[in-house]
Design an enzyme around this catalytic site. Structure first.
Site, PDB file in Angstrom:
ATOM      1  N   LYS A  72      41.342  36.372  62.722  1.00  0.00           N
ATOM      2  CA  LYS A  72      40.872  35.434  64.157  1.00  0.00           C
ATOM      3  C   LYS A  72      40.658  33.464  63.669  1.00  0.00           C
ATOM      4  O   LYS A  72      40.724  33.841  62.086  1.00  0.00           O
ATOM      5  CB  LYS A  72      38.746  36.010  63.771  1.00  0.00           C
ATOM      6  CG  LYS A  72      38.757  36.962  63.935  1.00  0.00           C
ATOM      7  CD  LYS A  72      37.597  37.287  63.362  1.00  0.00           C
ATOM      8  CE  LYS A  72      37.609  38.427  62.008  1.00  0.00           C
ATOM      9  NZ  LYS A  72      35.833  38.904  61.905  1.00  0.00           N
ATOM     10  N   GLY A 109      41.153  31.763  69.515  1.00  0.00           N
ATOM     11  CA  GLY A 109      41.319  32.909  69.314  1.00  0.00           C
ATOM     12  C   GLY A 109      41.687  33.684  68.536  1.00  0.00           C
ATOM     13  O   GLY A 109      40.942  33.791  67.854  1.00  0.00           O
ATOM     14  N   ASP A 166      31.065  39.314  64.231  1.00  0.00           N
ATOM     15  CA  ASP A 166      31.117  40.670  64.150  1.00  0.00           C
ATOM     16  C   ASP A 166      30.993  40.941  66.134  1.00  0.00           C
ATOM     17  O   ASP A 166      31.352  41.851  66.314  1.00  0.00           O
ATOM     18  CB  ASP A 166      29.243  40.823  64.451  1.00  0.00           C
ATOM     19  CG  ASP A 166      29.017  40.448  62.657  1.00  0.00           C
ATOM     20  OD1 ASP A 166      29.735  40.681  61.696  1.00  0.00           O
ATOM     21  OD2 ASP A 166      27.575  40.072  62.190  1.00  0.00           O
TER      22      ASP A 166
END
Length: 319
Positions: free
Chosen positions: A237, A242, A271
């Site tokens: 990540k 992005g 998450d």
């Protein structure tokens, strides 16, 4: 101690384990000491993932311990509301459920969070909480570095779950979710989390997390560190840019972020990303499609107050 029975039937699509905490979110910005009113919600990295996957229609089991107290009962109510299998959640008569206070974020900044979790019921998770039949009924195990950091016995449970699920031929995902304050030393954190990561098929670190854990500075270097140790895919990540991935076969790509007009609460974005990536991969989607979904759900997550409130249902995801 009493093990609670859920209404959902086996088999499971995904099983995960970790700590749930009651979360009190300030209704006004400013120093938490000055806030008079809070909204109660639920928090916990692994639980956020369980909630997100359940909302997408997967049958999810969550393994934990909660205290026999108001926060514990609140947690169980939320599990039932979300349709999460709670058969392996133990109601602990000795230790309490943890909680946290969270400030109201302003202009997309990270909120302040104060934790009250020391000695919690979930910190007493151990190998005794591993039920082979229950875990084995799931086709996928998701682990996070938060559960591993709670205590030595909780780390042993994570290690056992990874080892046994690997032996059963199940797939495993791992999100480092670094919590340095919970570890006795940085060296211990790096060593133990890398062992768990290398037991997984899919590793999902943030860029800074990957740099800390591997000592590598670039996404490619971070990915190779894990791929050379048996991991099948590493998805990194990269925040507003992005995400980027690389596979054991050498495939790699950058997947741009989904732009949002207003960031409300950054907690839970990772998450949400895990929810999207894991659900898509379990559906047989390509890695590009999985990362695209991860980016989309991560973007939805940061547009709502609370750690899991922005996670979409299947219908909302397809809109």
């Amino acid at each position: 101690m009493t093990t609670l029975l859920a209404q959902r039937d086996l088999p499971l699509d995904v099983v995960t384990l970790g700590e749930a905490m009651a979360m009190f979110v300030a209704t006004q910005p400013g120093d938490l000491a000055e806030v008079e009113n809070f909204t109660r919600r639920i928090a916990g990295a692994e639980l956020n993932v369980a909630i997100g996957l359940a909302r997408l229609g997967l049958n999810v089991g969550w393994v934990s311990r909660v205290g026999n107290d108001a926060f514990g009962r609140f947690t169980l109510q939320q599990l039932e509301k979300e349709g999460i299998d709670a058969r392996q959640v133990t109601l602990d008569q000795r230790y309490p459920t943890g909680f946290q206070l969270k400030s109201q974020a302003i202009n997309g900044t990270d909120p302040t969070v104060e934790y009250f979790r020391k000695g919690s019921a979930a910190s007493h998770l151990s190998r005794d909480d591993f039920a082979a039949d229950y875990f084995g009924s799931a086709r996928h195990l998701h682990l996070s570095g938060v559960a591993a950091a709670l205590s030595g016995p909780s780390l042993e449970l994570c290690q056992l779950a990874a080892r046994e699920m690997r032996a059963m031929g199940k797939t495993i995902s791992f999100d480092p979710n670094l919590r340095p304050v919970l570890w006795s030393s940085r060296q211990m954190m790096v060593e133990q989390l890398n062992k768990l990561a290398c037991a997984a098929d899919w590793v999902l670190p943030g860029l800074k997390e990957g740099q800390i854990l591997t000592g590598q500075s670039t996404p490619d270097g971070i990915a190779d560190f894990y791929l050379e140790r048996g991991v099948q895919a590493v998805i990194i990540k990269t925040g507003p840019d992005g995400a980027w991935f690389k596979t054991a076969a050498g495939d790699q790509a950058t997947v741009p972020a989904v732009k949002v007009s207003k960031v409300v609460d950054t907690v839970g974005a990772g998450d949400g990303f895990a929810v999207g990536a894991i659900s898509a991969l379990l559906e047989g989607k390509t890695l590009i499609q999985a990362v695209q979904r991860g980016n989309k759900i991560g973007a939805l997550a940061i547009q709502a107050i609370g750690d899991s409130e922005g996670l979409p249902t299947r219908a909302a995801l397809t809109e």
